[in-house]
Every structure is written in C-alpha cells, then in structure tokens.
Design an enzyme around this catalytic site. Structure first.
Site, short mmCIF file in Angstrom:
data_model
loop_
_atom_site.label_atom_id
_atom_site.label_comp_id
_atom_site.label_asym_id
_atom_site.label_seq_id
_atom_site.Cartn_x
_atom_site.Cartn_y
_atom_site.Cartn_z
N GLY A 88 0.82 -1.20 0.00
CA GLY A 88 0.00 0.00 0.00
C GLY A 88 0.86 1.25 0.00
O GLY A 88 2.05 1.21 0.26
N GLY A 89 0.24 2.38 -0.32
CA GLY A 89 0.96 3.65 -0.28
C GLY A 89 1.38 4.14 -1.65
O GLY A 89 0.96 3.62 -2.69
N TYR A 91 4.81 6.69 -3.62
CA TYR A 91 6.25 6.56 -3.85
C TYR A 91 7.03 6.75 -2.55
O TYR A 91 6.69 7.59 -1.71
CB TYR A 91 6.73 7.61 -4.86
CG TYR A 91 6.44 7.26 -6.29
CD1 TYR A 91 7.21 6.31 -6.97
CD2 TYR A 91 5.39 7.86 -6.97
CE1 TYR A 91 6.93 5.98 -8.28
CE2 TYR A 91 5.10 7.54 -8.28
CZ TYR A 91 5.88 6.61 -8.94
OH TYR A 91 5.60 6.28 -10.24
N THR A 92 8.09 5.98 -2.40
CA THR A 92 9.02 6.20 -1.31
C THR A 92 10.42 5.91 -1.79
O THR A 92 10.63 5.32 -2.86
CB THR A 92 8.66 5.36 -0.07
OG1 THR A 92 9.38 5.85 1.07
CG2 THR A 92 9.01 3.89 -0.28
N TYR A 93 11.37 6.34 -0.98
CA TYR A 93 12.80 6.14 -1.28
C TYR A 93 13.38 5.16 -0.27
O TYR A 93 13.04 5.20 0.92
CB TYR A 93 13.54 7.47 -1.20
CG TYR A 93 15.05 7.32 -1.13
CD1 TYR A 93 15.79 7.04 -2.29
CD2 TYR A 93 15.74 7.43 0.08
CE1 TYR A 93 17.17 6.88 -2.23
CE2 TYR A 93 17.12 7.28 0.14
CZ TYR A 93 17.82 7.01 -1.01
OH TYR A 93 19.19 6.84 -0.95
N HIS A 94 14.27 4.29 -0.75
CA HIS A 94 15.09 3.46 0.13
C HIS A 94 16.54 3.65 -0.27
O HIS A 94 16.85 3.80 -1.46
CB HIS A 94 14.73 1.98 0.01
CG HIS A 94 13.34 1.66 0.46
ND1 HIS A 94 12.82 2.10 1.65
CD2 HIS A 94 12.36 0.91 -0.12
CE1 HIS A 94 11.58 1.66 1.79
NE2 HIS A 94 11.27 0.94 0.72
N ALA A 167 8.35 5.84 7.25
CA ALA A 167 7.26 5.53 6.32
C ALA A 167 6.80 4.09 6.52
O ALA A 167 7.59 3.23 6.94
CB ALA A 167 7.72 5.74 4.88
N LEU A 168 5.54 3.84 6.22
CA LEU A 168 4.97 2.50 6.33
C LEU A 168 4.28 2.13 5.03
O LEU A 168 3.66 2.97 4.38
CB LEU A 168 3.93 2.43 7.45
CG LEU A 168 4.40 2.20 8.89
CD1 LEU A 168 5.12 3.43 9.40
CD2 LEU A 168 3.21 1.88 9.78
N CYS A 198 5.46 9.73 -0.54
CA CYS A 198 4.12 9.33 -0.11
C CYS A 198 3.03 10.27 -0.62
O CYS A 198 1.94 10.36 -0.06
CB CYS A 198 4.06 9.22 1.42
SG CYS A 198 5.25 8.03 2.08
#
Length: 239
Positions: A88-89, A91-94, A167-168, A198
C-alpha cells in the site's frame, strides 16, 4: 464511525502457543529484487505454519511505487531504479542509512485487524524514537511517523512545520503481512527530492542524524527490537 488510529489498542501480542518471531539482520546492502523474492518465500512458509520473521535490511538507492502511486509524483524517473510493488501507499525512497524492517507476521495468530496492525507498526517506531528522546507522532490523515520542527518556518496554513522520519507500507496474503516500515537514520535526504514522498508535498523528511543524534545503525536496531517486543512479543535471533 471508525476509531482513530490513536485510540486503537496497539498491542499485537501473539496467542499463548505461538513461537518467538525470528529476528534477522542483513549484512551489507540488499538488492530490492532479492528482498522481494525472499519475502515471497517467507510469507508462503509462514502461511503454512512456519515461524514469523522480522528482517532488517538496507538497500542501494531506489524508489518504490505503492498501489496508490501517482505517476506525477515521480519527479526524477531516471535518477535511481524504480520498482512497482504490491504494498500500500505511494512513492518512497530506500537507500543506505535507512533502516528498512520487513515485518512478516501471521495476523491469524494475533489480531485480524489491519488498521490496528498499521497503528502497531507506528507505535514501534514511536517507542524506538522515545528511547532516543525524540518525540515521534502519528497523524490520522497521514500514515507514518512525524516529527515537529519548531525551528523551521511555519507552514502556509499557520501550523508548525513537520517532517516525516518513518514511512509504512504493507501488504497481506492469507493474513500474513509483508513489506513494513522504513526509519531514516542517516540517509542522504537529497535523494528524496526525486519523488514526492508518499504523495505529500507540504511536509519534508528528516532523519535521526538530521535531528542532531549521531547514532549508529546498530544502536537503532537495539532500540527497534526492544520496542517491537513490547508491541508484538518475544523475538529470537535467527540461527
């Protein structure tokens, strides 16, 4: 009317006959594709009765797109590899310096309540931060954990500036959870500028080091594990 996440019971302790959750910490950087394959394998085993697992990793720089991702939020599509994912969610960065915790738990052995599970993950982060004298907070309209920044200019609506520190994003299969959370310890915060994290443009991102805490990843891991055990129960080092 649905209860607010802040009003939910955070405890997700297992039933009495459940075994401890395996605790695994990866060495070095883990390729995202490798992590997904490993999670799929573990989730299948857990669904068949295998032991649950929390897997702590760091990834090389990359962006992931959740099921709600808006293509316009990928500002720099050629900057780092981009992976579509079933979590779920948005865009995010790792990347290096960020602790990613892949949380693979069978909610049938705990509570079959997805909102409570999300709130419980937030609570793990909040309790981890509290051990380092950082006040993390949840927001009903924004999943994740946030830190107030009174030293920054006020927002346009007159409220205090806030930055996201964790972030989750989760997915379930047969009530087994996977994906999980990411906590910014000391990542390159400029790397977040390639996306709208997000899907929220009004707020920034921060990290423990950015907040003035010269912590090492191993220090954070110790506190993360202690916080996890207060919410989800006993863990055991993977052999």
């Amino acid at each position: 009317m649905a209860m607010l996440r802040t009003d939910l019971e955070f405890s997700m302790l297992p039933k009495l006959d459940s075994r401890p959750v395996r605790w695994r910490i990866a060495d070095g950087l883990v390729a995202y594709e490798e992590a997904v394959v490993a999670m799929e394998r573990e989730v299948a085993a857990i669904a068949e009765g295998g032991d649950e697992l929390v897997w702590l990793v760091e990834h090389p720089p990359l962006y992931t797109a959740g099921t709600s991702a808006n293509a316009g939020d990928l500002v720099q599509p050629d900057r780092f590899p981009v992976f579509a994912t079933g979590r779920g969610g948005e865009y995010t960065y790792h990347g290096p310096g960020q602790r990613v915790a892949y949380v693979m738990l069978d909610l049938k052995r705990r509570r079959q309540d997805v909102r409570a599970f999300v709130a419980a993950l937030e609570e793990v982060v909040i309790r981890t931060l509290d051990m380092m004298n950082v006040r993390g907070e949840r927001r009903e309209d924004r999943v994740g954990v946030w830190v107030r920044r009174p030293e920054k200019p006020m927002l346009a609506d007159g409220t205090m500036a806030e930055d996201k520190i964790a972030a989750l994003g989760i997915r379930l299969r047969k009530w087994v959870t996977f994906h999980g959370l990411s906590l910014n310890v000391d990542p390159n915060l400029d790397h977040f500028s390639g996306i709208v994290p997000c899907g929220i443009s009004a707020y920034g991102v921060t990290s423990l080091v950015d907040l003035g805490l010269p912590v090492m990843m191993a220090d954070v891991d110790i506190r993360l594990r202690a916080a996890f055990e207060t919410v989800f129960g006993e863990t055991v080092n993977e052999p």
